[in-house]
Each structure stands twice: as C-alpha cells, then as structure tokens.
Scaffold this motif. Structure first.
Motif, PDB file in Angstrom:
ATOM      1  N   LEU A   1     -81.231 -56.396  56.673  1.00  0.00           N
ATOM      2  CA  LEU A   1     -81.965 -57.692  56.512  1.00  0.00           C
ATOM      3  C   LEU A   1     -82.820 -57.791  55.512  1.00  0.00           C
ATOM      4  CD1 LEU A   1     -82.080 -58.339  60.538  1.00  0.00           C
ATOM      5  CD2 LEU A   1     -80.715 -59.316  58.653  1.00  0.00           C
ATOM      6  N   GLY A   2     -82.992 -57.133  54.434  1.00  0.00           N
ATOM      7  CA  GLY A   2     -83.900 -57.356  53.304  1.00  0.00           C
ATOM      8  C   GLY A   2     -84.914 -56.496  53.296  1.00  0.00           C
ATOM      9  N   GLY A   3     -84.860 -55.200  54.189  1.00  0.00           N
ATOM     10  CA  GLY A   3     -85.841 -54.373  54.359  1.00  0.00           C
ATOM     11  C   GLY A   3     -86.005 -53.374  52.992  1.00  0.00           C
ATOM     12  N   THR A   4     -86.690 -52.329  53.220  1.00  0.00           N
ATOM     13  CA  THR A   4     -86.938 -51.331  52.121  1.00  0.00           C
ATOM     14  C   THR A   4     -85.662 -50.857  51.589  1.00  0.00           C
ATOM     15  OG1 THR A   4     -89.100 -50.719  52.984  1.00  0.00           O
ATOM     16  CG2 THR A   4     -88.108 -49.048  51.515  1.00  0.00           C
ATOM     17  N   ALA A   5     -84.725 -50.455  52.740  1.00  0.00           N
ATOM     18  CA  ALA A   5     -83.257 -49.752  52.264  1.00  0.00           C
ATOM     19  C   ALA A   5     -82.586 -50.712  51.433  1.00  0.00           C
ATOM     20  CB  ALA A   5     -82.854 -49.111  53.565  1.00  0.00           C
ATOM     21  N   GLN A   6     -82.505 -51.862  51.635  1.00  0.00           N
ATOM     22  CA  GLN A   6     -81.755 -53.035  50.824  1.00  0.00           C
ATOM     23  C   GLN A   6     -82.381 -53.049  49.739  1.00  0.00           C
ATOM     24  OE1 GLN A   6     -80.898 -56.445  53.091  1.00  0.00           O
ATOM     25  NE2 GLN A   6     -79.406 -57.200  51.483  1.00  0.00           N
TER      26      GLN A   6
ATOM     27  N   ALA B   1     -84.976 -51.341  63.493  1.00  0.00           N
ATOM     28  CA  ALA B   1     -85.873 -51.195  62.302  1.00  0.00           C
ATOM     29  C   ALA B   1     -84.744 -50.652  61.218  1.00  0.00           C
ATOM     30  CB  ALA B   1     -86.954 -50.034  62.633  1.00  0.00           C
ATOM     31  N   LYS B   2     -83.635 -49.821  61.447  1.00  0.00           N
ATOM     32  CA  LYS B   2     -82.646 -49.434  60.620  1.00  0.00           C
ATOM     33  C   LYS B   2     -81.921 -50.594  60.008  1.00  0.00           C
ATOM     34  CE  LYS B   2     -79.257 -46.060  59.886  1.00  0.00           C
ATOM     35  NZ  LYS B   2     -78.319 -44.890  60.744  1.00  0.00           N
TER      36      LYS B   2
ATOM     37  N   LEU C   1     -61.796 -44.728  50.861  1.00  0.00           N
ATOM     38  CA  LEU C   1     -61.392 -46.466  51.187  1.00  0.00           C
ATOM     39  C   LEU C   1     -62.946 -46.877  51.579  1.00  0.00           C
ATOM     40  CD1 LEU C   1     -58.225 -46.035  53.064  1.00  0.00           C
ATOM     41  CD2 LEU C   1     -58.574 -46.870  50.804  1.00  0.00           C
ATOM     42  N   ILE C   2     -63.059 -48.404  51.442  1.00  0.00           N
ATOM     43  CA  ILE C   2     -64.217 -48.999  51.830  1.00  0.00           C
ATOM     44  C   ILE C   2     -63.690 -50.153  52.776  1.00  0.00           C
ATOM     45  CG2 ILE C   2     -66.282 -50.379  51.143  1.00  0.00           C
ATOM     46  CD1 ILE C   2     -65.895 -48.822  48.538  1.00  0.00           C
ATOM     47  N   GLU C   3     -64.372 -50.130  53.888  1.00  0.00           N
ATOM     48  CA  GLU C   3     -63.933 -51.128  54.850  1.00  0.00           C
ATOM     49  C   GLU C   3     -64.671 -52.669  54.564  1.00  0.00           C
ATOM     50  OE1 GLU C   3     -62.313 -49.252  59.033  1.00  0.00           O
ATOM     51  OE2 GLU C   3     -64.409 -49.133  58.753  1.00  0.00           O
ATOM     52  N   LYS C   4     -63.874 -53.774  54.953  1.00  0.00           N
ATOM     53  CA  LYS C   4     -64.715 -55.074  54.393  1.00  0.00           C
ATOM     54  C   LYS C   4     -65.211 -55.495  55.805  1.00  0.00           C
ATOM     55  CE  LYS C   4     -60.733 -56.431  52.468  1.00  0.00           C
ATOM     56  NZ  LYS C   4     -59.836 -57.307  51.423  1.00  0.00           N
ATOM     57  N   TYR C   5     -66.516 -55.927  55.705  1.00  0.00           N
ATOM     58  CA  TYR C   5     -67.203 -56.443  56.976  1.00  0.00           C
ATOM     59  C   TYR C   5     -67.857 -57.576  56.484  1.00  0.00           C
ATOM     60  CZ  TYR C   5     -66.705 -52.151  59.664  1.00  0.00           C
ATOM     61  OH  TYR C   5     -65.885 -51.184  60.362  1.00  0.00           O
ATOM     62  N   LEU C   6     -68.041 -58.669  57.439  1.00  0.00           N
ATOM     63  CA  LEU C   6     -68.892 -59.854  57.542  1.00  0.00           C
ATOM     64  C   LEU C   6     -70.046 -59.546  58.372  1.00  0.00           C
ATOM     65  CD1 LEU C   6     -66.770 -62.807  57.047  1.00  0.00           C
ATOM     66  CD2 LEU C   6     -68.229 -61.736  55.345  1.00  0.00           C
ATOM     67  N   PHE C   7     -71.126 -59.603  57.934  1.00  0.00           N
ATOM     68  CA  PHE C   7     -72.262 -59.534  59.070  1.00  0.00           C
ATOM     69  C   PHE C   7     -73.091 -60.681  59.146  1.00  0.00           C
ATOM     70  CE2 PHE C   7     -76.844 -59.072  59.796  1.00  0.00           C
ATOM     71  CZ  PHE C   7     -76.849 -58.352  60.752  1.00  0.00           C
TER      72      PHE C   7
END
Length: 347
Positions: free
Chosen positions: A320-325, A313-314, A146-152
């Motif tokens: 927020l568009g950093g390396t991980a994203q 930083a995480k 299952l995947i929960e649905k979030y708005l950030f």
C-alpha cells in the motif's frame, strides 16, 4: 503480536480467511478449497452493509434542548448497519461501494471463471477491506523459477481513499512480492467510489487488460535480468543506493563519506547484502550473480527478513505504498538502468 484484524463480536470470529495457508497470527478461518465470491464474503466476515447517516452538531450555547442538535448539511457519517460502528465522515457525493460489490468487480474481470480468492479480510472496525485473488497461469523466469499472478484490491468505507486494484506478481519459491510499476506502464488502477455498475465493469476489463500486458512485459524483463550478470561490488552498490532513505545519504554515498552514514542504515545494507549472497532462493541459476537476483535481494529482504510491528504494517509497507514498496520500486528502476547501461548507472 498486535494485529488490526476486525473481530466480530456477534459471530465471535476474526474477519479474515485464507486458503490452506496459515492465516495471520492463527486468526481467521482457514479453508481447504478456493471459495466462490459468496463463500469468501462469509468466510472473511465481510457480509455487513455500510450506510450513510445524517450528522448533527451540538449547539452548547442554546438554552433550548430542542434546538441544541443542529443538522450538518452535505456531510454524512459512514457506519456499519450490523453493529453501528462509525467509520468516518464523507461528503454528499460519496457513493458507498459495498463489500459485495468489490467481489462482483473481481468476478466480472474473468466472467467469474478462473479467479481464485486466496485471502480476504477487514481491518480496524471494518473500515478497510482487502482481497487477494490468484489469476490462472504463471510467469516463468528461466527454466523453473515460477511467479504467480495476483490481483490485490483494497477499499475503504471511511472516505480515506479510492478503490485500488493492483496486479502483483509473487515469486513462488520464497513467497516474494515483486511489486513494481514499469516505465510507461502501470500495474495499478484507482477507481472512484461510484455505484455505477457499467463503469465498474468497464474498469474491471481495463484492469484485466493491464494485468495481461503487464504480465507479459514483466516476464520479458525478468528473463532479461536473469541473464544479465552483476558482480558482488556492483550488487552492494545497487543495494546501497536502493536502500538510501533520503538525498543526504545519496550525496554521502556519492562523495564517499562513509563516516557520515548512520549505523542503522549500514546494518540494513549489510542485511540485504547477506540475504542476496546466502539465502537459498538467491542461489538459483536465475538469481545467483544476476540483476534479477539483485532485485529479489531488496524485495526479499522486506518480505522475509525485515521485522514489522504487525502484519497490517507489513501489508501497508509492501503493497500500500509504504517504505518497502518505495525501496523496491527504486531497486526495480536501478536494475532496469543497470541492465541497459551497466556499472555507469550506479555512479
């Protein structure tokens, strides 16, 4: 460990709250029940107002004390009214969106019914705030993944950016943020700083429409990937490409110049590959030996393995568009291509 959660000197509390889960570094208020927007504002210490204040420059060459302060036209400082903290410099057309307005935006999406505020907080002096809210329902992959649905949502008061609302699915079994944009379909809406309520409400419904369509499409995509097998060598190749920091590394990979690859890069690839093969959440029917598992290997590495300087930083890296994203988006695109074209997409 360092953090950048705003500490309110007046209330002697950190400006952050979380529902049930342990808050960042044990800071902030942990509450048992999902709060209303008004309660969330209080819990997170976001109940401060922001105003624009006129600017003046000091004319050091003036002999008169009265004429030393020269007004600066068309520019203003944004500042907190409760403690006078200055956030940044903005132009005359910049409209402040108060913290309370950000929650009104959320409430209007589903008419205030069904939205569940899970975390909220302020960073720095309070110049940036963020809110995560859970939407009703789940995305189901396979029988029980299952995947929960979030708005950030995040916004700033220092003129550094617009209000950004993003639909962000989170895989429950490993709290893994599956943050990606699909071709011809965005999961992000950016809103100019405006005090126009009608526009804000109209945009809110747009966000909900995007979230609903994106949720259906991403669920369909993940279920297709969960049925698409990938061999270990193919998985490793996909990870190598997804984690490549620049074009030079990609060229060396394509040309087989293994000796030209840095030890740091090779170690990261090994860590992601090991996570893909050994983490318990990667051993489920939906992920084991599948394209969906390959995507979760990259995103799960950043969520659960990679060490960050602090949780801000995480947050910046993953959401927020950093390396991980960026790396996760590359992995998403590679998985999409592989699901369609197979091994040929990894050449």
């Amino acid at each position: 460990m360092a953090h950048n959660i705003n500490f309110n000197e007046t209330t002697q509390k950190d400006s952050f709250f979380s529902v049930k889960e342990k808050a960042w570094h044990g800071l902030g208020q942990i509450v048992d029940q999902y709060p209303t927007s008004g309660e969330a504002i209080e819990h997170a210490g976001l109940n401060y107002q922001v105003q624009k204040a006129g600017l003046s420059a000091v004319n050091l060459s003036s002999q008169s004390v009265d004429s030393q302060n020269v007004p600066v036209p068309n520019y203003y400082a944004t500042m907190r009214t409760d403690n006078g903290a200055v956030f940044g410099i903005v132009g005359k057309d910049y409209q402040i969106v108060q913290n309370r307005d950000a929650f009104i935006f959320f409430d209007s999406i589903v008419g205030g019914d069904g939205i569940m505020y899970e975390t909220a907080g302020a960073l720095g002096k309070g110049e940036r705030i963020f809110i995560t809210a859970k939407l009703p329902g789940y995305i189901q992959v396979g029988n029980d993944d299952l995947i929960e649905k979030y708005l950030f949502l995040t916004t700033s008061h220092d003129g550094s950016g617009s209000i950004t609302a993003a639909f962000t699915p989170v895989r429950i079994v490993c709290a893994n943020t599956l943050n990606a944009a699909m071709k011809n379909m965005t999961n992000v809406v950016k809103i100019r700083h405006t005090s126009n309520a009608t526009e804000r409400l109209r945009t809110a419904h747009k966000v909900m429409g995007i979230a609903s369509r994106f949720s259906d499409k991403i669920g369909e995509t993940f279920n297709q990937w969960a049925k698409k097998p990938i061999t270990d060598p193919q998985l490793r190749r996909l990870i190598e490409i997804a984690m490549a920091p620049n074009r030079e590394v990609l060229r060396n990979l394509k040309d087989g110049k293994v000796n030209a690859l840095s030890t740091q890069y090779i170690n990261i690839v090994e860590d992601v590959y090991e996570y893909a093969l050994s983490n318990p959440t990667q051993q489920l029917p939906t992920t084991m030996g599948t394209v969906y598992g390959a995507y979760n290997a990259v995103t799960g590495y950043f969520q659960n393995v990679r060490k960050f300087q602090d949780d801000e930083a995480k947050l910046k890296s993953i959401v927020l568009g950093g390396t991980a994203q960026i790396r996760s988006q590359t992995a998403f695109n590679l998985c999409s291509d592989f699901a369609q074209r197979g091994h040929a997409s990894l050449n």
